[in-house]
Design an enzyme around this catalytic site. Structure first.
Site, mmCIF file in Angstrom:
data_model
loop_
_atom_site.group_PDB
_atom_site.id
_atom_site.type_symbol
_atom_site.label_atom_id
_atom_site.label_comp_id
_atom_site.label_asym_id
_atom_site.label_seq_id
_atom_site.Cartn_x
_atom_site.Cartn_y
_atom_site.Cartn_z
ATOM 1 N N VAL A 289 0.820 -1.207 0.037
ATOM 2 C CA VAL A 289 0.029 0.217 -0.076
ATOM 3 C C VAL A 289 0.921 1.186 -0.090
ATOM 4 O O VAL A 289 0.658 2.213 -0.483
ATOM 5 C CB VAL A 289 -0.874 -0.109 1.166
ATOM 6 C CG1 VAL A 289 -1.693 1.225 1.246
ATOM 7 C CG2 VAL A 289 -1.750 -1.224 1.180
ATOM 8 N N ALA A 290 2.123 1.147 0.781
ATOM 9 C CA ALA A 290 2.783 2.465 0.937
ATOM 10 C C ALA A 290 3.363 2.810 -0.449
ATOM 11 O O ALA A 290 3.556 4.026 -0.835
ATOM 12 C CB ALA A 290 3.956 1.984 1.916
ATOM 13 N N GLU A 294 -1.258 7.135 -4.262
ATOM 14 C CA GLU A 294 -2.863 7.025 -4.582
ATOM 15 C C GLU A 294 -3.143 8.511 -4.945
ATOM 16 O O GLU A 294 -4.042 8.588 -5.903
ATOM 17 C CB GLU A 294 -3.801 6.574 -3.458
ATOM 18 C CG GLU A 294 -3.473 5.047 -3.179
ATOM 19 C CD GLU A 294 -2.402 4.658 -2.127
ATOM 20 O OE1 GLU A 294 -1.666 5.483 -1.885
ATOM 21 O OE2 GLU A 294 -2.285 3.375 -1.882
ATOM 22 N N ASP A 336 4.862 33.115 -38.381
ATOM 23 C CA ASP A 336 4.471 33.818 -39.780
ATOM 24 C C ASP A 336 4.891 35.329 -39.097
ATOM 25 O O ASP A 336 4.837 35.510 -37.886
ATOM 26 C CB ASP A 336 3.059 33.525 -40.003
ATOM 27 C CG ASP A 336 2.488 32.539 -40.583
ATOM 28 O OD1 ASP A 336 3.537 32.043 -40.987
ATOM 29 O OD2 ASP A 336 1.513 32.269 -40.497
ATOM 30 N N ASP A 658 -1.539 29.684 -40.781
ATOM 31 C CA ASP A 658 -2.973 30.204 -41.035
ATOM 32 C C ASP A 658 -3.531 29.588 -42.431
ATOM 33 O O ASP A 658 -4.948 29.468 -42.070
ATOM 34 C CB ASP A 658 -3.027 31.771 -40.970
ATOM 35 C CG ASP A 658 -2.125 32.341 -42.073
ATOM 36 O OD1 ASP A 658 -1.530 31.698 -42.673
ATOM 37 O OD2 ASP A 658 -2.013 33.661 -41.769
ATOM 38 N N ASP A 662 -0.652 25.069 -44.854
ATOM 39 C CA ASP A 662 0.170 25.206 -43.571
ATOM 40 C C ASP A 662 -0.148 23.760 -42.775
ATOM 41 O O ASP A 662 0.670 23.524 -41.799
ATOM 42 C CB ASP A 662 -0.132 26.363 -42.912
ATOM 43 C CG ASP A 662 0.341 27.644 -43.372
ATOM 44 O OD1 ASP A 662 1.439 27.458 -44.120
ATOM 45 O OD2 ASP A 662 -0.098 28.697 -42.963
ATOM 46 N N ASN A 753 -0.999 8.870 2.493
ATOM 47 C CA ASN A 753 -0.793 9.180 0.906
ATOM 48 C C ASN A 753 -1.999 10.116 0.161
ATOM 49 O O ASN A 753 -1.745 10.920 -0.564
ATOM 50 C CB ASN A 753 -0.788 7.837 0.038
ATOM 51 C CG ASN A 753 0.384 7.113 0.410
ATOM 52 O OD1 ASN A 753 1.257 7.428 1.247
ATOM 53 N ND2 ASN A 753 0.459 5.717 0.022
ATOM 54 N N THR A 756 -2.735 13.439 4.004
ATOM 55 C CA THR A 756 -1.488 14.378 4.464
ATOM 56 C C THR A 756 -0.708 14.719 3.363
ATOM 57 O O THR A 756 0.194 15.466 3.292
ATOM 58 C CB THR A 756 -0.735 13.617 5.440
ATOM 59 O OG1 THR A 756 -0.319 12.211 5.194
ATOM 60 C CG2 THR A 756 -1.546 13.815 6.929
ATOM 61 N N ASP A 757 -0.244 13.610 2.255
ATOM 62 C CA ASP A 757 0.251 14.084 1.065
ATOM 63 C C ASP A 757 -0.454 14.544 0.153
ATOM 64 O O ASP A 757 -0.008 15.698 -0.623
ATOM 65 C CB ASP A 757 0.921 12.753 0.355
ATOM 66 C CG ASP A 757 2.229 12.221 1.322
ATOM 67 O OD1 ASP A 757 2.399 12.801 2.249
ATOM 68 O OD2 ASP A 757 2.503 11.145 0.937
#
Ligand code: ATP
Length: 920
Positions: A289-290, A294, A336, A658, A662, A753, A756-757
């Site tokens: 999980v670490a 996520e 151009d 344009d 082109d 994850n 806090t992250d």
């Protein structure tokens, strides 16, 4: 709704088709149009809006990291049930996986809708005749019976019966798959049963005009058109993943592989050290999980979306998401000249008639100005002088050989509808009292060769039954009832002339006199003016007879001033390690003069001319493009070679365009940039970015935004992954150090994850840019997201992070303190310091504290939430934490501060190394 149009328009003659559609040469009135729109609905195709919702949802689960989390949830659930415990970790993981998928789904659907909405913003405008006046309307407003004008570069907005054509070529591959252009004819009346693809007197929605022009009456709109009925146009907006997303997918696979390997090592060593197997299983689940970041996918999507919005606010419309980050790594911008570097508000300032120069005063489109004539040293053998009648004929030729209209607006100001180069000709004529509308209604055009950038000329055949127009040409026009008038680049027009008009009248042109005229054109071009030459030929029968044998009437030179903001933008490019190049169809001297005005060139700068370019092979061209910044008299298809040569040199190329021709160069360039105002529909379709204001400076601003997006992504990637590596090592080390128990449960890791992250990472995505963004070289093309030391940083920080936490874990364990909660708390608090520090490479004290208030909010809220998790009993029970004593909490804070201190010292050390040149 039934299609009210007759299906057999193609079988009727033009007038009969107009009547059948209940229309006439003046077009519909606004009221009629409104009434018909009510009946037929808007002229819109119901497109499939990209990937279906189901596809987007299913895709969310194809991510290897989510799959691993699902596996973890299954194992964790089974273990808990086996121990007759409530499987809260498994449930939490499932909830997170579902939430993550839902979030990804919502964001992707929203991004897709936003992209589709942006595309609608770029909806093409169509020239429509309503109430007898030509005007530009959104294509949605077309109704059957509307008169439309189409020209090279237009994507045709509805099915229509042609009334008038001039060299009209249409590419119908949208319907037929056939790439060759079909040449259309208006005069035909076909058999009623003629198959759609053979209806040469009709044009169809979704097809592209590749040359010429025409007028047509709309016969079907919306879903009633041929294209609507086939409903074959699949819109795939929003379905593309960006190179960055692809690189991150690769990263996910590498992380999962690496984590599984590490888990195997830990389990094996732990087992050899005699750790209980159940403990090892729990440790492995936590490690799995670490390693999964996520929060990362959500933060990346948000960052790209914010980048797109910021760019639109700066007038750069992103048509394909990869362009957001691609813009940040551009190393060359090919632009151009006309309209992008200059204002495209042409004003005729100088004439050359006979042996005189004429200065014309006045500003913008106001028809006020004086003509001041002065004698020039005449060419050898010429009769000096300039007849007023020939000057008038020159001005009339300008109006008759162009399509733009000059008219007064309701507020009294003047505007030009059509090509500004041609509009300027109407303006200068009105300064001499010649009204374009009136003149054109007197002298009708019976045939024409429309202007093309390849040929650099335009020619028209004007009916002049009484010979009044050609009277100034004297006896050479006697008896002529038709006059060919041509205009274009001076060297092109001069090559078609064998006579000219001097002070005495029409005379043969000697080689010296031809040279004199070429020098006049050069002199005007060197002053930065755009020069057009005008010639005519009485008695000329028709376009099929070639254009040779004309007589030169004179020159007109227009000033198109540089945009005031462009010089600063060019300087910014230079600072940012980006090379700006000018690629223009105009004369080399005009190109150099404008280049000098905007700081792109100096008096000695090399200018490569289209003709010379043609003679170079690929290797030679590669060499030239590495040093030459100005390209003149370049035909659109040569742009493609320039882009390819630059790319072969390893450049990341942004290219503006344009015109219809082109499009290949725009597609080939890494970032194709189309003009929102003057650009053709075809060029916009081919482009990644559309400039809403046609301005070069906007590209430079978009590049700065692109760099900011990429910098912010790197910022939070290092922040998030540094923490993940720290967590991983900490968890894996516990059994190897003889500790029984898991430092962090899956639930706590998910909390870290995501919350806090995740929250501070979102705030880092909002980090504002600063000047330094455009003061350093662009990222290396194709560089990995971990380039320039980022990968090493993540590993280093992860190891330091883990070492500090492990030290604390061992001390706390020995002191009998609740070490798992202390590890959890220290990791969370340390990440707060990391977020603050990750804002900049400079020491934090040098960064304005409040320039990103979101980060302060995120850090404060997250720290508060962390304390709630410890001290609110139900939360503590759910997350498996213990209320820490003040002493233990202070220890956690202390260790977090140590990490912060390390991060700041690491930056100082990095700065010192860079300054002392130790680091390259
Ligand atoms: P850029 O590629 O920078 O937009 P440009 O607009 O000057 O350059 P073109 O439009 O290809 O390039 O024009 C090339 C040359 O053709 C001009 O220098 C001019 O002499 C001539 N020209 C331009 N517009 C017309 C026109 N409407 N009719 C006749 N000749 C034209």
């Amino acid at each position: 709704m039934a299609a009210a149009e007759p299906t057999c328009c193609h079988s009727l003659a033009t007038e009969a088709a107009l009547t059948a559609l209940d229309s006439n040469q003046a077009g519909l009135t606004a009221d009629e149009a409104r009434e018909r729109q009510g009946r037929h609905g808007p002229n819109r195709l119901q497109l499939s809006a990209g990937r279906s919702s189901w596809m987007i949802l299913v895709d969310q689960f194809s991510n290897v990291m989510l799959l691993m989390l699902l596996a973890v949830a299954a194992v964790s659930g089974a273990t808990a049930l086996h121990q007759q415990a409530f499987p809260k970790d498994a449930i939490a993981i499932l909830v997170i996986v579902l939430l993550n998928a839902l979030l990804g789904y919502l964001q992707e659907s929203k991004a897709q809708q936003a992209l589709l909405a942006l595309r609608n913003l770029a909806q093409p405008l169509v020239q429509v005749r309503r109430d007898g006046l030509w005007q530009r309307l959104a294509s949605e407003q077309l109704v059957p019976g509307d008169l439309i004008r189409i020209e090279a570069g237009d994507r045709i907005a509805a099915d229509a019966r042609l009334l008038e054509v001039a060299d009209l070529g249409v590419q119908e591959s949208a319907l037929t798959g056939e790439a060759a252009a079909v040449f259309k004819q208006a005069e035909l009346a076909l058999e009623p049963g003629t198959p759609v693809l053979e209806r040469l007197n009709c044009v169809f929605q979704g097809t592209e005009v590749v040359r010429g022009r025409g007028v047509a009456v709309v016969s079907a709109t919306g879903m009633h058109t041929e294209l609507g009925q086939i409903a074959a146009m699949l819109n795939t907006a929003g379905g593309e993943s960006t190179p960055l997303q692809e690189r991150l997918d690769g990263l996910a696979k590498a992380l999962v592989g690496g984590a599984l390997g590490l888990v195997a090592v830990v389990v094996l060593l732990g087992w050899l050290l005699g750790q209980p197997l159940l403990n090892l299983l729990e440790v492995s689940l936590s490690m799995a999980v670490a390693i999964v970041p996520e929060g990362l996918p959500a933060v990346i999507t948000v960052t790209l979306a914010i980048g797109t919005q910021r760019m639109v606010r700066r007038a750069a419309l992103i048509r394909r998401l990869p362009a957001v980050e691609g813009l940040g790594s551009v190393t060359v911008i090919c632009s151009d000249k006309t309209g992008t570097l200059t204002q495209n508000r042409q004003v005729v300032q100088q004439l050359r008639v006979g042996t005189h120069g004429v200065e014309v005063s006045g500003q913008g489109y106001e028809p006020e100005g004086q003509f001041r004539s002065h004698a020039l040293p005449p060419p050898p053998g010429a009769q000096p002088g300039c007849s007023a009648a020939v000057q008038t004929l020159l001005l009339q030729a300008g109006v008759l050989c162009s399509d733009a209209e000059h008219r007064q607006q309701a507020d009294g100001g003047w505007e030009v509808l059509g090509d500004p180069t041609e509009g300027a000709l109407s303006v200068v004529a009105l300064k001499a009292g010649i009204d374009d509308f009136e003149l054109r209604s007197h002298y009708r055009r019976s045939a024409e060769i429309p202007f093309s950038a390849e040929e650099q000329l335009m020619a028209v055949w004007i009916d002049d039954p009484r010979g009044t127009l050609q009277a100034p040409l004297g006896s050479s026009a006697a008896g002529s009832t038709r006059l060919l008038i041509s205009k274009g680049a001076p060297e092109v027009i001069l090559s078609l002339c064998d006579h000219w008009v001097d002070g005495a009248g029409v005379v043969a042109m000697s080689p010296e006199q031809r040279q004199w005229w070429l020098e006049q054109a050069l002199e005007l071009a060197a002053a930065g003016l755009r020069v057009l030459a005008f010639a005519c030929a009485p008695h000329h029968p028709s376009p099929g007879q070639g254009l040779q044998g004309q007589m030169l009437l004179g020159l007109m030179a227009q000033l198109d001033p540089a945009r005031p903001e462009v010089a600063a933008a060019v300087a910014t490019c230079r600072q940012a390690g980006i090379r700006p190049l000018m690629i223009t169809g105009d004369h080399p001297l005009t190109a150099r003069a404008i280049g000098m005005a905007i700081g792109m060139a100096d008096a000695d700068s090399e200018v490569l001319i289209g003709r010379e370019l043609e003679a170079l092979d690929a290797a030679q061209l590669q060499q030239v493009v590495s040093r030459c910044n100005l390209f003149a008299r370049v035909a659109p298809e040569q742009k493609l070679r320039i882009v390819k040569a630059l790319q072969a040199n390893g450049e990341v190329v942004a290219m503006t365009g344009d015109g219809v021709n082109d499009a290949p160069a725009l597609k080939q360039a890494h970032i194709g940039v189309a003009m929102g105002i003057t650009g053709t529909d075809v060029s916009k379709e081919a482009a990644d970015v559309v400039l809403l204001d046609d301005n070069f400076a906007t590209i430079v601003k978009a590049v700065a935004e692109g760099r900011l997006v990429y910098t912010n992504i790197r910022r939070f990637v290092k922040y998030i992954l540094g923490s993940n590596v720290g967590e991983l090592i900490t968890i894996g080390s516990a059994p190897l150090l003889g500790l029984v128990g898991v430092p962090l449960t899956p639930l706590q890791i998910l909390w870290m994850n995501l919350v806090t992250d995740g929250l501070p990472a979102l705030a880092l995505a909002l980090e504002p840019g600063d000047d330094s963004l455009m003061q350093r070289a662009p990222a290396q093309p194709g560089e990995s997201i971990f380039a320039r030391g980022l990968g090493a940083y993540i590993l280093r920080i992860g190891v330091v992070f883990a070492s500090l936490v492990i030290l604390m874990m061992l001390l706390a364990n020995r002191a009998g303190a609740p070490w798992p909660t202390m590890v959890f708390t220290t990791l969370c608090l340390a990440q707060m310091g990391h977020a603050l520090s990750a804002r900049s490479d400079k020491p934090l004290l040098q960064v304005p504290a409040f320039s990103n208030p979101w980060l302060l909010v995120a850090v404060s809220c997250t720290s508060g939430l962390q304390l709630l998790l410890l001290y609110v009993p139900p939360l503590a029970r759910f997350f498996g934490t213990t209320a820490l004593s003040a002493h233990d909490l202070l220890i956690c804070v202390g260790f977090s501060l140590l990490l912060f201190l390390y991060l700041e010292l690491d930056k100082l050390y990095g700065l010192w190394r860079r300054r002392s040149g130790a680091d390259c």
